[in-house]
Design a protein around this motif. Structure first.
Motif, PDB file in Angstrom:
ATOM      1  N   ALA A 144       0.840  -1.199   0.000  1.00  0.00           N
ATOM      2  CA  ALA A 144       0.000   0.000   0.000  1.00  0.00           C
ATOM      3  C   ALA A 144       0.872   1.245   0.000  1.00  0.00           C
ATOM      4  CB  ALA A 144      -0.922  -0.018   1.211  1.00  0.00           C
ATOM      5  N   GLY A 145       0.481   2.217  -0.827  1.00  0.00           N
ATOM      6  CA  GLY A 145       1.191   3.483  -0.887  1.00  0.00           C
ATOM      7  C   GLY A 145       2.475   3.443  -1.680  1.00  0.00           C
ATOM      8  N   SER A 146       2.795   2.293  -2.296  1.00  0.00           N
ATOM      9  CA  SER A 146       4.041   2.163  -3.047  1.00  0.00           C
ATOM     10  C   SER A 146       3.762   1.685  -4.458  1.00  0.00           C
ATOM     11  CB  SER A 146       4.980   1.171  -2.356  1.00  0.00           C
ATOM     12  OG  SER A 146       5.293   1.604  -1.048  1.00  0.00           O
ATOM     13  N   PRO A 166      -1.430   1.448  -7.749  1.00  0.00           N
ATOM     14  CA  PRO A 166      -0.897   0.142  -8.143  1.00  0.00           C
ATOM     15  C   PRO A 166      -1.307  -1.000  -7.223  1.00  0.00           C
ATOM     16  CG  PRO A 166       0.793   1.828  -8.305  1.00  0.00           C
ATOM     17  CD  PRO A 166      -0.365   2.464  -7.604  1.00  0.00           C
ATOM     18  N   CYS A 167      -1.322  -0.752  -5.905  1.00  0.00           N
ATOM     19  CA  CYS A 167      -1.498  -1.882  -4.979  1.00  0.00           C
ATOM     20  C   CYS A 167      -2.370  -1.587  -3.763  1.00  0.00           C
ATOM     21  CB  CYS A 167      -0.125  -2.352  -4.481  1.00  0.00           C
ATOM     22  SG  CYS A 167       0.962  -3.007  -5.756  1.00  0.00           S
ATOM     23  N   ASP A 168      -2.878  -0.381  -3.645  1.00  0.00           N
ATOM     24  CA  ASP A 168      -3.514   0.017  -2.385  1.00  0.00           C
ATOM     25  C   ASP A 168      -4.711  -0.844  -2.001  1.00  0.00           C
ATOM     26  OD1 ASP A 168      -1.605   1.932  -2.469  1.00  0.00           O
ATOM     27  OD2 ASP A 168      -2.953   3.648  -2.263  1.00  0.00           O
ATOM     28  N   ILE A 182       1.832 -17.842 -13.305  1.00  0.00           N
ATOM     29  CA  ILE A 182       1.976 -16.425 -13.626  1.00  0.00           C
ATOM     30  C   ILE A 182       1.188 -15.606 -12.611  1.00  0.00           C
ATOM     31  CG2 ILE A 182       2.423 -16.710 -16.095  1.00  0.00           C
ATOM     32  CD1 ILE A 182      -0.539 -16.130 -16.618  1.00  0.00           C
ATOM     33  N   TRP A 183       1.578 -14.331 -12.488  1.00  0.00           N
ATOM     34  CA  TRP A 183       0.893 -13.385 -11.615  1.00  0.00           C
ATOM     35  C   TRP A 183       0.231 -12.350 -12.516  1.00  0.00           C
ATOM     36  CZ3 TRP A 183       0.261 -12.995  -6.313  1.00  0.00           C
ATOM     37  CH2 TRP A 183      -0.143 -11.764  -5.797  1.00  0.00           C
ATOM     38  N   VAL A 184      -1.077 -12.190 -12.395  1.00  0.00           N
ATOM     39  CA  VAL A 184      -1.826 -11.314 -13.301  1.00  0.00           C
ATOM     40  C   VAL A 184      -2.539 -10.216 -12.530  1.00  0.00           C
ATOM     41  CG1 VAL A 184      -2.153 -13.143 -15.025  1.00  0.00           C
ATOM     42  CG2 VAL A 184      -3.881 -12.793 -13.246  1.00  0.00           C
ATOM     43  N   MET A 185      -2.678  -9.051 -13.177  1.00  0.00           N
ATOM     44  CA  MET A 185      -3.372  -7.922 -12.568  1.00  0.00           C
ATOM     45  C   MET A 185      -4.125  -7.159 -13.654  1.00  0.00           C
ATOM     46  SD  MET A 185      -0.236  -6.732 -10.060  1.00  0.00           S
ATOM     47  CE  MET A 185      -1.098  -5.490  -9.120  1.00  0.00           C
ATOM     48  N   GLY A 186      -5.229  -6.523 -13.264  1.00  0.00           N
ATOM     49  CA  GLY A 186      -5.965  -5.679 -14.187  1.00  0.00           C
ATOM     50  C   GLY A 186      -5.304  -4.323 -14.318  1.00  0.00           C
ATOM     51  N   ASN A 190      -8.114  -0.543  -9.162  1.00  0.00           N
ATOM     52  CA  ASN A 190      -9.142  -0.332  -8.144  1.00  0.00           C
ATOM     53  C   ASN A 190     -10.471  -0.986  -8.517  1.00  0.00           C
ATOM     54  OD1 ASN A 190      -7.518   2.644  -8.296  1.00  0.00           O
ATOM     55  ND2 ASN A 190      -7.548   1.581  -6.334  1.00  0.00           N
ATOM     56  N   ASP A 191     -10.496  -1.676  -9.659  1.00  0.00           N
ATOM     57  CA  ASP A 191     -11.725  -2.340 -10.104  1.00  0.00           C
ATOM     58  C   ASP A 191     -11.400  -3.716 -10.671  1.00  0.00           C
ATOM     59  OD1 ASP A 191     -14.443  -2.648 -10.650  1.00  0.00           O
ATOM     60  OD2 ASP A 191     -14.270  -1.768 -12.650  1.00  0.00           O
ATOM     61  N   SER A 192     -10.444  -4.395 -10.040  1.00  0.00           N
ATOM     62  CA  SER A 192      -9.999  -5.685 -10.570  1.00  0.00           C
ATOM     63  C   SER A 192      -9.673  -6.657  -9.435  1.00  0.00           C
ATOM     64  CB  SER A 192      -8.744  -5.481 -11.443  1.00  0.00           C
ATOM     65  OG  SER A 192      -8.257  -6.717 -11.909  1.00  0.00           O
ATOM     66  N   GLU A 193     -10.459  -7.724  -9.371  1.00  0.00           N
ATOM     67  CA  GLU A 193     -10.171  -8.796  -8.416  1.00  0.00           C
ATOM     68  C   GLU A 193      -9.221  -9.772  -9.097  1.00  0.00           C
ATOM     69  OE1 GLU A 193     -13.859 -10.423  -7.102  1.00  0.00           O
ATOM     70  OE2 GLU A 193     -14.466  -8.582  -6.054  1.00  0.00           O
ATOM     71  N   ASP A 194      -7.941  -9.511  -8.967  1.00  0.00           N
ATOM     72  CA  ASP A 194      -6.929 -10.263  -9.703  1.00  0.00           C
ATOM     73  C   ASP A 194      -6.081 -11.111  -8.758  1.00  0.00           C
ATOM     74  OD1 ASP A 194      -5.321  -8.220  -8.548  1.00  0.00           O
ATOM     75  OD2 ASP A 194      -5.630  -6.964 -10.321  1.00  0.00           O
ATOM     76  N   SER A 195      -4.815 -11.333  -9.112  1.00  0.00           N
ATOM     77  CA  SER A 195      -3.958 -12.192  -8.290  1.00  0.00           C
ATOM     78  C   SER A 195      -3.832 -11.667  -6.860  1.00  0.00           C
ATOM     79  CB  SER A 195      -2.568 -12.300  -8.919  1.00  0.00           C
ATOM     80  OG  SER A 195      -2.585 -13.127 -10.065  1.00  0.00           O
ATOM     81  N   ARG A 196      -3.814 -10.342  -6.681  1.00  0.00           N
ATOM     82  CA  ARG A 196      -3.708  -9.768  -5.337  1.00  0.00           C
ATOM     83  C   ARG A 196      -4.883 -10.198  -4.462  1.00  0.00           C
ATOM     84  NH1 ARG A 196      -4.530  -3.918  -6.583  1.00  0.00           N
ATOM     85  NH2 ARG A 196      -5.982  -4.919  -8.039  1.00  0.00           N
ATOM     86  N   TYR A 197      -6.077 -10.009  -4.994  1.00  0.00           N
ATOM     87  CA  TYR A 197      -7.286 -10.307  -4.226  1.00  0.00           C
ATOM     88  C   TYR A 197      -7.343 -11.785  -3.846  1.00  0.00           C
ATOM     89  CZ  TYR A 197     -12.281 -11.056  -3.335  1.00  0.00           C
ATOM     90  OH  TYR A 197     -13.480 -11.432  -2.772  1.00  0.00           O
ATOM     91  N   HIS A 198      -7.052 -12.653  -4.800  1.00  0.00           N
ATOM     92  CA  HIS A 198      -7.198 -14.089  -4.538  1.00  0.00           C
ATOM     93  C   HIS A 198      -6.039 -14.647  -3.728  1.00  0.00           C
ATOM     94  CE1 HIS A 198     -10.817 -14.451  -6.931  1.00  0.00           C
ATOM     95  NE2 HIS A 198     -10.253 -13.644  -7.807  1.00  0.00           N
TER      96      HIS A 198
END
Length: 277
Positions: A144-146, A166-168, A182-186, A190-198
């Motif tokens: 967060a914040g970076s 990017p990550c907040d 692989i690691w995936v992100m939208g 702020n509107d993507s439930e991607d690798s971070r969320y899961h």
């Protein structure tokens, strides 16, 4: 001079050649079923092995992809051993209940039959589209914040949705991508439930198996006003990234037009061939 033999019951020419044939062409309506069958077979082959169109139903990849866009996905190169690279926009099967809480629309028998050959979107397919950020062996730092960092290199991400952080929303700290994952992100973080969320939801569930990747999105094909290629951004050519080794559902749309386009010249060629006999 022509005559008809009792044995053959057909006309022959004086040179003793083959029986003369009726060279009249069939009406087009009689050959239309052949055209349709050929188009369906070609569409199924194109959809299965070469290229497939997918519809974007959400804003998780804005501004790169907008809701309603149609993208063409390269399904051919994976057959030759190609694997996803950092920066690729890829379509992949749900790797582990990422879409578990989303309702599955009902589909009738007709839609199921037409979706089999790519002439209609499939209501049953559970596929997602995201950007590959890291591959097997890479280390991802998302706090967060970076800004986002891969293998210790801070990424310059011009494709991010304006104002998105990017990550907040889902800070996971530092994770290492396992082999063949692989690691995936939208792009709209702020509107993507991607690798971070899961990954936060269930440790280890944020990594997508390479075998689940259907292919790479290469072109925004529709609407025509938004036609554009989807190359790998310069972001992932930054020095130091080589240290590694290496959600929203999308609806599959029809490559039937491609099959029909290929079937027409093939059918016309067959007609000319018969006429020349």
């Amino acid at each position: 001079m022509r005559w008809r033999t009792a044995k053959q019951g057909s006309a022959t020419d004086e040179s003793g050649g083959r029986p003369a044939r009726d060279r009249r062409r069939r009406p087009f309506w009689q050959e239309l079923p052949i055209l349709i069958v050929v188009a369906l077979v070609l569409a199924f082959g194109i959809k299965t092995f070469a290229v497939q169109a997918f519809s974007i139903p959400s804003g998780s990849m804005q501004n790169t992809l907008q809701q309603g866009d149609r993208v063409l996905v390269d399904k051919l190169t994976p057959w030759f051993g190609a694997t996803p690279s950092r920066g690729d926009v890829v379509v992949f099967h749900d790797p582990g209940d990422w879409l578990a809480n989303r309702p599955v629309p009902r589909s009738g028998a007709l839609q199921k039959a037409l979706s089999l050959v790519g002439l209609m979107p499939s209501a049953d397919e559970k596929d997602l589209i995201k950007r590959v950020i890291a591959v097997g062996g890479d280390t991802v730092t998302c706090s967060a914040g970076s800004p986002l960092a891969v293998n210790g290199v801070v990424l310059d991400e011009p494709y991010l949705y304006p104002g998105a952080t990017p990550c907040d929303d889902y800070p996971v700290g530092t994770v290492t991508v396992p082999k063949d994952r692989i690691w995936v992100m939208g792009d709209h973080r702020n509107d993507s439930e991607d690798s971070r969320y899961h990954e936060l939801d269930r440790a280890g569930n944020g990594f997508v198996p390479v075998d689940d990747v259907i292919g790479r999105a290469v072109v925004v094909a529709w609407p025509l006003g938004r036609w554009a290629t989807l190359p790998e951004p310069d972001t992932f050519g930054q020095q130091g990234l080589a240290a590694g080794r290496g959600g929203e559902p999308v609806a599959a749309a029809a490559p039937g037009a491609l099959g029909a386009a290929a079937a027409v010249p093939l059918t016309l060629w067959l007609r000319r061939r018969r006429a020349g006999r």
